[in-house]
Design a protein around this motif. Structure first.
Motif, PDB file in Angstrom:
ATOM      1  N   SER A 269       1.265  -0.005   2.348  1.00  0.00           N
ATOM      2  CA  SER A 269       1.789  -0.002   0.980  1.00  0.00           C
ATOM      3  C   SER A 269       0.789  -0.696   0.066  1.00  0.00           C
ATOM      4  O   SER A 269       0.145  -1.671   0.465  1.00  0.00           O
ATOM      5  CB  SER A 269       3.134  -0.737   0.919  1.00  0.00           C
ATOM      6  OG  SER A 269       4.102  -0.081   1.715  1.00  0.00           O
ATOM      7  N   GLN A 270       0.687  -0.227  -1.157  1.00  0.00           N
ATOM      8  CA  GLN A 270      -0.240  -0.818  -2.116  1.00  0.00           C
ATOM      9  C   GLN A 270       0.297  -2.162  -2.601  1.00  0.00           C
ATOM     10  O   GLN A 270       1.480  -2.287  -2.934  1.00  0.00           O
ATOM     11  CB  GLN A 270      -0.442   0.133  -3.302  1.00  0.00           C
ATOM     12  CG  GLN A 270      -1.528  -0.317  -4.264  1.00  0.00           C
ATOM     13  CD  GLN A 270      -1.910   0.797  -5.219  1.00  0.00           C
ATOM     14  OE1 GLN A 270      -1.977   1.958  -4.835  1.00  0.00           O
ATOM     15  NE2 GLN A 270      -2.171   0.436  -6.471  1.00  0.00           N
ATOM     16  N   THR A 271      -0.568  -3.155  -2.636  1.00  0.00           N
ATOM     17  CA  THR A 271      -0.129  -4.511  -2.981  1.00  0.00           C
ATOM     18  C   THR A 271       0.026  -4.720  -4.484  1.00  0.00           C
ATOM     19  O   THR A 271       0.866  -5.521  -4.913  1.00  0.00           O
ATOM     20  CB  THR A 271      -1.123  -5.543  -2.427  1.00  0.00           C
ATOM     21  OG1 THR A 271      -2.453  -5.148  -2.780  1.00  0.00           O
ATOM     22  CG2 THR A 271      -1.006  -5.647  -0.914  1.00  0.00           C
ATOM     23  N   ASP A 273       0.766  -2.924  -8.206  1.00  0.00           N
ATOM     24  CA  ASP A 273       1.157  -1.717  -8.920  1.00  0.00           C
ATOM     25  C   ASP A 273       0.303  -1.572 -10.179  1.00  0.00           C
ATOM     26  O   ASP A 273      -0.554  -2.432 -10.480  1.00  0.00           O
ATOM     27  CB  ASP A 273       2.647  -1.738  -9.259  1.00  0.00           C
ATOM     28  CG  ASP A 273       3.041  -2.927 -10.145  1.00  0.00           C
ATOM     29  OD1 ASP A 273       2.166  -3.520 -10.807  1.00  0.00           O
ATOM     30  OD2 ASP A 273       4.246  -3.250 -10.179  1.00  0.00           O
ATOM     31  N   GLY A 274       0.526  -0.500 -10.919  1.00  0.00           N
ATOM     32  CA  GLY A 274      -0.291  -0.232 -12.095  1.00  0.00           C
ATOM     33  C   GLY A 274      -0.184  -1.314 -13.149  1.00  0.00           C
ATOM     34  O   GLY A 274      -1.188  -1.704 -13.779  1.00  0.00           O
ATOM     35  N   GLU A 275       1.018  -1.845 -13.350  1.00  0.00           N
ATOM     36  CA  GLU A 275       1.218  -2.885 -14.362  1.00  0.00           C
ATOM     37  C   GLU A 275       0.441  -4.138 -14.028  1.00  0.00           C
ATOM     38  O   GLU A 275      -0.226  -4.737 -14.882  1.00  0.00           O
ATOM     39  CB  GLU A 275       2.714  -3.200 -14.479  1.00  0.00           C
ATOM     40  CG  GLU A 275       3.030  -4.284 -15.482  1.00  0.00           C
ATOM     41  CD  GLU A 275       4.519  -4.594 -15.549  1.00  0.00           C
ATOM     42  OE1 GLU A 275       4.889  -5.600 -16.183  1.00  0.00           O
ATOM     43  OE2 GLU A 275       5.316  -3.829 -14.952  1.00  0.00           O
ATOM     44  N   LYS A 276       0.500  -4.555 -12.754  1.00  0.00           N
ATOM     45  CA  LYS A 276      -0.196  -5.782 -12.370  1.00  0.00           C
ATOM     46  C   LYS A 276      -1.707  -5.571 -12.348  1.00  0.00           C
ATOM     47  O   LYS A 276      -2.475  -6.475 -12.705  1.00  0.00           O
ATOM     48  CB  LYS A 276       0.308  -6.247 -11.004  1.00  0.00           C
ATOM     49  CG  LYS A 276      -0.022  -7.694 -10.679  1.00  0.00           C
ATOM     50  CD  LYS A 276       0.489  -8.648 -11.743  1.00  0.00           C
ATOM     51  CE  LYS A 276       1.991  -8.628 -11.868  1.00  0.00           C
ATOM     52  NZ  LYS A 276       2.488  -9.571 -12.928  1.00  0.00           N
ATOM     53  N   THR A 277      -2.152  -4.371 -11.963  1.00  0.00           N
ATOM     54  CA  THR A 277      -3.584  -4.061 -12.011  1.00  0.00           C
ATOM     55  C   THR A 277      -4.106  -4.211 -13.432  1.00  0.00           C
ATOM     56  O   THR A 277      -5.220  -4.728 -13.657  1.00  0.00           O
ATOM     57  CB  THR A 277      -3.839  -2.625 -11.511  1.00  0.00           C
ATOM     58  OG1 THR A 277      -3.403  -2.525 -10.150  1.00  0.00           O
ATOM     59  CG2 THR A 277      -5.312  -2.262 -11.590  1.00  0.00           C
ATOM     60  N   ASN A 304       6.190 -11.997  -9.456  1.00  0.00           N
ATOM     61  CA  ASN A 304       5.614 -11.099 -10.459  1.00  0.00           C
ATOM     62  C   ASN A 304       4.818 -11.820 -11.539  1.00  0.00           C
ATOM     63  O   ASN A 304       4.437 -11.231 -12.551  1.00  0.00           O
ATOM     64  CB  ASN A 304       6.690 -10.224 -11.125  1.00  0.00           C
ATOM     65  CG  ASN A 304       6.113  -8.916 -11.643  1.00  0.00           C
ATOM     66  OD1 ASN A 304       5.238  -8.311 -11.024  1.00  0.00           O
ATOM     67  ND2 ASN A 304       6.586  -8.465 -12.796  1.00  0.00           N
TER      68      ASN A 304
END
Length: 310
Positions: A269-271, A273-277, A304
């Motif tokens: 699973s990707q650690t 997400d787009g928002e955090k990137t 988060n």
């Protein structure tokens, strides 16, 4: 300004800017992140000084530095006694106990976990970062354990590994001194390292992010294959991505940390997400502009919330 937690979710991580509004007067052998004097490399070393400067604008976990004055006193004592690694004296014991109580009060925790790490006066974060040369001690909770970790950091400043590093980088064999940073530990859900320039290709228009589950030790030690994202600076578009297996992760354990297996379903699973990137990439760009050269920054995500670490 009143003291409060940086997150309404009760994460218990206190940011430096909020803490300093109500800090107490302390001996100048202790400087808190965010203090003006703590911005000076000559007082606390490059690692701590950079973090202190960032504290005005970013969510940096609170912490204090034991300045080189105490290190020099300790070192002189070991030379006289011929016993490196001896216990700290009563002065440092009292200082650490006092400042740990202050941290506990400000964090709203009875025993906040901390990370203890060195910050050398002749590290500048650019030409000589001392990356990986000093030991870091995690999940330390009592004044006595913090004192022990400080002494270990002081001991490491004069070891063979440091002597070889100084010779390799053309630095004086005599250390200018070492500060020790005691900082509230973020119990990271995700940890990573962000590079404001692509370290593989050298491209200055790209940001690279490596990230993994848990604390960052499994990543920086090379124990896991992390997720890797390459992000365009112009529009924060993810240009390339690789999802690592991440078979292990570092987690908190009694008196320190331990490695555990990541559940199989979570490994791929990707650690981030787009928002955090899109939080992490601009952060590295802001730091690059602030420092004046490409930077690499360790970070943690907890509840988060994004925390720059070093």
């Amino acid at each position: 300004m009143s003291t409060q937690l940086v997150s309404g979710r009760g994460c218990g991580i206190l940011s430096v800017d909020l803490f300093n509004a109500v800090r107490v007067e302390v001996n100048m052998t202790i400087l808190w992140l965010g203090d003006e004097d703590c911005h000076q490399v000559s007082r606390v070393g490059g690692k701590a000084a950079n973090l202190s400067q960032l504290a005005a604008s970013f969510r940096v976990p609170t912490g204090f530095c034991v300045t080189p004055e105490l290190y020099k006193e300790w070192f002189a004592g070991t030379q006289d006694a011929g016993s490196p690694g001896r216990s700290v004296d009563a002065d440092l014991s009292n200082i650490v106990s006092q400042e740990y109580r202050v941290m506990a009060e400000r964090c709203g925790l009875s025993e906040p976990a901390v990370a203890v790490r060195s910050s050398a006066l002749d590290e500048d974060g650019h030409n000589s970062s001392f990356a990986g040369q000093y030991d870091t001690y995690l999940n330390i909770k009592s004044p006595e354990a913090i004192e022990e970790a400080i002494v270990k950091c002081w001991d490491s400043a004069g070891g063979e590994r440091m002597a070889s590093y100084r010779e390799e980088h053309g630095l004086s064999a005599d250390s200018l001194g070492v500060s020790v940073l005691v900082q509230q530990l973020v119990p990271a859900d995700v940890s990573g390292v962000v590079f404001s320039a692509n370290p593989i290709t050298g491209a200055r228009d790209e940001v690279m992010i490596n990230s993994t589950w848990g604390l960052g030790e499994s990543l920086v030690s090379g124990m896991v294959t992390p997720d890797t994202l390459v992000v365009q600076k112009s529009d924060f578009r993810v240009e390339d991505s690789y999802i690592g297996e991440k078979a292990q992760m570092t987690v908190l354990a009694e008196g320190g940390t331990t490695e555990v297996e990541v559940p199989r379903a979570q490994r791929e699973s990707q650690t981030l997400d787009g928002e955090k990137t899109q939080e992490v990439a601009p952060l590295s760009m802001d730091l690059e502009q602030h420092m004046g050269w490409p930077v690499d920054l360790e970070f943690a995500v907890h509840d988060n919330n994004l925390f720059p670490l070093q």
